[in-house]
Motif scaffolding. Structure first.
Motif, PDB file in Angstrom:
ATOM      1  N   ALA A  56      -1.912   0.999  -1.403  1.00 43.73           N
ATOM      2  CA  ALA A  56      -2.237   0.347  -2.675  1.00 43.73           C
ATOM      3  C   ALA A  56      -1.882   1.258  -3.845  1.00 43.73           C
ATOM      4  N   VAL A  57      -2.200   2.546  -3.728  1.00 47.17           N
ATOM      5  CA  VAL A  57      -1.856   3.506  -4.784  1.00 47.17           C
ATOM      6  C   VAL A  57      -0.340   3.594  -4.945  1.00 47.17           C
ATOM      7  N   ASP A  58       0.373   3.634  -3.826  1.00 43.75           N
ATOM      8  CA  ASP A  58       1.839   3.693  -3.881  1.00 43.75           C
ATOM      9  C   ASP A  58       2.408   2.474  -4.605  1.00 43.75           C
ATOM     10  N   LEU A  59       1.880   1.295  -4.308  1.00 44.96           N
ATOM     11  CA  LEU A  59       2.360   0.073  -4.956  1.00 44.96           C
ATOM     12  C   LEU A  59       2.082   0.099  -6.459  1.00 44.96           C
TER      13      LEU A  59
ATOM     14  N   TRP B 118      10.438   8.232  -6.979  1.00 42.28           N
ATOM     15  CA  TRP B 118       9.115   8.142  -6.347  1.00 42.28           C
ATOM     16  C   TRP B 118       9.231   7.608  -4.921  1.00 42.28           C
ATOM     17  N   GLU B 119      10.067   6.584  -4.718  1.00 40.62           N
ATOM     18  CA  GLU B 119      10.238   6.010  -3.389  1.00 40.62           C
ATOM     19  C   GLU B 119      10.794   7.035  -2.408  1.00 40.62           C
ATOM     20  N   ARG B 120      11.758   7.855  -2.870  1.00 40.98           N
ATOM     21  CA  ARG B 120      12.324   8.890  -1.997  1.00 40.98           C
ATOM     22  C   ARG B 120      11.267   9.931  -1.623  1.00 40.98           C
ATOM     23  N   ARG B 121      10.435  10.309  -2.591  1.00 38.94           N
ATOM     24  CA  ARG B 121       9.403  11.307  -2.319  1.00 38.94           C
ATOM     25  C   ARG B 121       8.297  10.759  -1.423  1.00 38.94           C
ATOM     26  N   ALA B 122       7.981   9.488  -1.596  1.00 37.58           N
ATOM     27  CA  ALA B 122       6.861   8.893  -0.846  1.00 37.58           C
ATOM     28  C   ALA B 122       7.283   8.333   0.499  1.00 37.58           C
ATOM     29  N   GLU B 123       8.572   8.282   0.781  1.00 36.72           N
ATOM     30  CA  GLU B 123       9.063   7.620   1.981  1.00 36.72           C
ATOM     31  C   GLU B 123       8.490   8.218   3.261  1.00 36.72           C
TER      32      GLU B 123
ATOM     33  N   SER C 283      -7.860   3.402   9.033  1.00 39.13           N
ATOM     34  CA  SER C 283      -7.138   2.182   8.662  1.00 39.13           C
ATOM     35  C   SER C 283      -7.311   1.854   7.184  1.00 39.13           C
ATOM     36  N   TRP C 284      -8.539   1.937   6.692  1.00 36.51           N
ATOM     37  CA  TRP C 284      -8.786   1.638   5.284  1.00 36.51           C
ATOM     38  C   TRP C 284      -8.229   2.722   4.371  1.00 36.51           C
ATOM     39  N   ALA C 285      -8.221   3.966   4.836  1.00 38.90           N
ATOM     40  CA  ALA C 285      -7.624   5.047   4.040  1.00 38.90           C
ATOM     41  C   ALA C 285      -6.133   4.810   3.870  1.00 38.90           C
ATOM     42  N   VAL C 286      -5.484   4.337   4.922  1.00 36.20           N
ATOM     43  CA  VAL C 286      -4.053   4.016   4.830  1.00 36.20           C
ATOM     44  C   VAL C 286      -3.846   2.873   3.845  1.00 36.20           C
TER      45      VAL C 286
END
Length: 209
Positions: free
Chosen positions: A54-57, A6-11, A46-49
């Motif tokens: 948050a979703v990634d975490l 997941w980390e590799r895909r989301a990087e 900014s809030w969308a980021v």
């Protein structure tokens, strides 16, 4: 799917989001008279980021075998999600850029130190200047009111020179200063250690000849 996959895909998406956040954060700080509609749009970005991080975490914690240990090891990711109200500390989201450094750095110690120190110094000065300007520029007693002042202050702070002609007066600005001081001490230590390692390596190589 494992957390590593997941980390590799989301990087790359996270790096692009971090850069988008940097633009959305920096524009209102550098131009306080920004068009209100544009400022609203940048705030929404900014809030969308923040939501995306948050979703990634949450996904990474769900995939991790030992969630508590993973959260402890990735404390900066937890902090950037848990502290959205402190505007200068939102720049923690840009730590996503650091994740790719380990893959792009050279395999040798010297190459890694060069990449990390150069990247850390550039990010510390630029982001520290933005963060302290954001915290200070509207305070009536502030002496850091332009980006030039903030950049000069960040350079003198991160190099541990500290002339004292520019200094933060707000609580948030002082938090930024403490973080920048710690980064500066770390950079000096990294350079000193790398030089010492290089010298020892040369001595050992000469003895082996």
């Amino acid at each position: 799917m494992t957390v590593e996959r997941w980390e590799r895909r989301a990087e790359i998406p996270l790096i692009l989001l971090a850069l988008a956040f940097l633009g959305a954060y920096a524009c209102p700080v550098l131009d306080p008279r920004l068009n209100p509609d544009l400022e609203t749009l940048l705030t929404a970005v900014s809030w969308a980021v923040w939501v995306a991080f948050a979703v990634d975490l949450v996904v990474r914690l769900f995939l991790a075998d030992q969630r508590r240990r993973y959260a402890t090891r990735h404390w900066y990711d937890v902090a950037l999600v848990a502290l959205p109200a402190l505007r200068p500390l939102r720049l923690l989201r840009l730590l996503a850029l650091v994740r790719i450094l380990d893959r792009s750095a050279a395999s040798s110690l010297a190459g890694r130190v060069l990449v990390y120190v150069a990247a850390a110094a550039g990010m510390a000065v630029g982001l520290g200047a933005l963060a302290v300007l954001d915290a200070e520029q509207d305070h009536p007693s502030a002496n850091i009111t332009t980006f030039g002042d903030a950049l000069w202050w960040a350079c003198t702070t991160v190099t541990t020179v500290g002339y004292g002609d520019r200094f933060p007066v707000t609580g948030e600005g002082r938090v930024v200063a403490v973080v920048l001081m710690l980064v500066g001490i770390g950079l000096v230590g990294a350079v000193t250690a790398s030089v010492a390692t290089w010298i020892l390596g040369r001595v050992e190589a000469e003895r082996a000849e």
